[in-house]
Design a protein around this motif. Structure first.
Motif, PDB file in Angstrom:
ATOM      1  N   ARG A 189      34.161  -0.281 -31.368  1.00  0.00           N
ATOM      2  CA  ARG A 189      33.321   0.897 -31.174  1.00  0.00           C
ATOM      3  C   ARG A 189      33.462   1.802 -32.390  1.00  0.00           C
ATOM      4  O   ARG A 189      34.575   2.028 -32.870  1.00  0.00           O
ATOM      5  CB  ARG A 189      33.692   1.655 -29.905  1.00  0.00           C
ATOM      6  CG  ARG A 189      32.615   2.655 -29.470  1.00  0.00           C
ATOM      7  CD  ARG A 189      32.925   3.273 -28.138  1.00  0.00           C
ATOM      8  NE  ARG A 189      31.806   4.050 -27.637  1.00  0.00           N
ATOM      9  CZ  ARG A 189      31.816   4.798 -26.545  1.00  0.00           C
ATOM     10  NH1 ARG A 189      32.924   4.853 -25.817  1.00  0.00           N
ATOM     11  NH2 ARG A 189      30.752   5.475 -26.167  1.00  0.00           N
ATOM     12  N   SER A 206      27.503   4.601 -30.434  1.00  0.00           N
ATOM     13  CA  SER A 206      26.792   3.880 -29.381  1.00  0.00           C
ATOM     14  C   SER A 206      27.326   4.335 -28.028  1.00  0.00           C
ATOM     15  O   SER A 206      28.446   4.857 -27.937  1.00  0.00           O
ATOM     16  CB  SER A 206      26.955   2.358 -29.534  1.00  0.00           C
ATOM     17  OG  SER A 206      28.319   1.994 -29.482  1.00  0.00           O
ATOM     18  N   LYS A 210      31.025  -2.384 -27.967  1.00  0.00           N
ATOM     19  CA  LYS A 210      30.375  -3.645 -28.311  1.00  0.00           C
ATOM     20  C   LYS A 210      31.319  -4.811 -28.067  1.00  0.00           C
ATOM     21  O   LYS A 210      32.454  -4.802 -28.526  1.00  0.00           O
ATOM     22  CB  LYS A 210      29.937  -3.627 -29.777  1.00  0.00           C
ATOM     23  CG  LYS A 210      29.252  -4.908 -30.238  1.00  0.00           C
ATOM     24  CD  LYS A 210      28.881  -4.827 -31.705  1.00  0.00           C
ATOM     25  CE  LYS A 210      28.239  -6.113 -32.193  1.00  0.00           C
ATOM     26  NZ  LYS A 210      27.899  -6.044 -33.643  1.00  0.00           N
TER      27      LYS A 210
END
Length: 244
Positions: A189, A206, A210
C-alpha cells in the motif's frame, strides 16, 4: 395431461437433465468460490491512532489461515529517486500513551519513539507467523522514514530532510508464506506524503491494500526475497568483519 407427458417424454427427460446439470454446475461454482476464498491470502496495511505521519503502521491478517511474514520492505519515493529498505528487523519503540504526546521531537529531530529508552520498546524482528484475524504494528510511519533516512545517511530536521530533498510517498510491501504453498504472497500500500509546514500529512493512494498473488507477481516477490537475503548476508558479514 398424462397423454401429453407421454408424448413429450423424451423432451422432458432432456430438459430435466439440463436443469439438473445447471444446478450442479451452480453448486460446484459456489463450492469453488468458497474454497478459493478460504485459500486466498488477505493482508491489510492501515494507519492507526492518528492520520498524519505519526500514525502507527498496522498490519492485519484477514486470511482464513496464518501467514508467515518473511519480509517487510519500505519504498521511500523522493525527489532524487526511490529508496528501498528492508525494515523487517527494526526497533519497535512504541508504548501506550505515545499517541497523546503530540508531534514533539528530540534534540536530533527524531520522533519520540526513536528515543533510547529500554522501557519504550526493544530491537526485535517482525518476522514470524501472524494468526488469522490478528494484527501487529511496526512503529510509526515517521519512525520508518527516520530509520530509512538514517541508513541512507539523510539528515532529518523533524519530519522533513534538512537539505532540499523532498519526500513524495512511502510504500509498505509485505512478503510472506501462506499455508503449504511454495511461492510467496504479498501485499502493498502506498501512502502520499505532503509537507504542511508544522506537520506532514499521510494519505493512502488507494482505498484498499493491493494484493500481490498472481503468478507473475509472486515470481517477482521470490526474486526480491533472493536479493534481500543476499543483502542481509552481506550486511551480517560486514558487521562481523567490523567487530573484529
Amino acid at each position: 395431461m398424462f397423454e401429453w407427458l407421454a408424448q413429450h417424454r423424451d423432451v422432458l427427460v432432456v430438459f430435466i437433465n439440463l436443469v439438473t446439470l445447471a444446478i450442479w454446475l451452480v453448486y460446484a461454482q459456489l463450492l469453488y468460490w468458497g474454497f478459493r476464498r478460504q485459500r486466498r491470502p488477505r493482508l491489510l496495511i492501515n494507519r492507526g491512532k492518528k492520520r498524519d505521519i505519526d500514525a502507527l503502521c498496522i498490519i492485519s491478517n484477514m486470511s482464513a489461515e496464518s501467514i508467515f511474514l518473511e519480509y517487510i520492505v519500505a519504498d521511500l519515493e523522493t525527489s532524487r529517486g526511490t529508496i528501498t529498505v528492508d525494515v523487517t528487523d527494526r526497533e519497535q519503540q512504541y508504548s501506550e500513551g505515545d499517541e497523546t504526546r503530540g508531534n514533539t521531537t528530540t534534540h536530533d529531530g527524531a520522533p519520540p519513539e526513536r528515543r533510547h529508552d529500554p522501557s519504550a520498546g526493544r530491537h526485535d524482528t517482525r518476522q514470524g507467523p501472524l494468526d488469522s484475524g490478528d494484527f501487529l504494528h511496526i512503529g510509526t510511519f515517521s519512525g520508518l522514514i527516520h530509520s530509512i533516512a538514517e541508513l541512507e545517511g539523510i539528515e532529518m530536521a523533524g519530519h522533513r530532510p534538512a537539505d532540499d530533498l523532498v519526500l513524495h510517498s512511502l510504500t509498505i510491501r509485505l512478503i510472506g508464506i501462506y499455508g503449504p504453498e511454495d511461492m510467496p504472497v504479498g501485499a502493498e500500500r502506498r501512502f502520499r506524503l505532503e509537507d504542511r509546514g508544522d506537520q506532514c500529512a499521510l494519505t493512502p493512494a488507494s482505498w484498499d491494500t493491493k494484493r500481490l498473488a498472481s503468478w507473475r507477481q509472486r515470481r517477482r516477490l521470490r526474486r526480491l526475497i533472493q536479493r534481500l537475503s543476499a543483502q542481509r548476508t552481506d550486511r551480517l558479514i560486514g558487521l562481523s568483519d567490523h567487530a573484529r
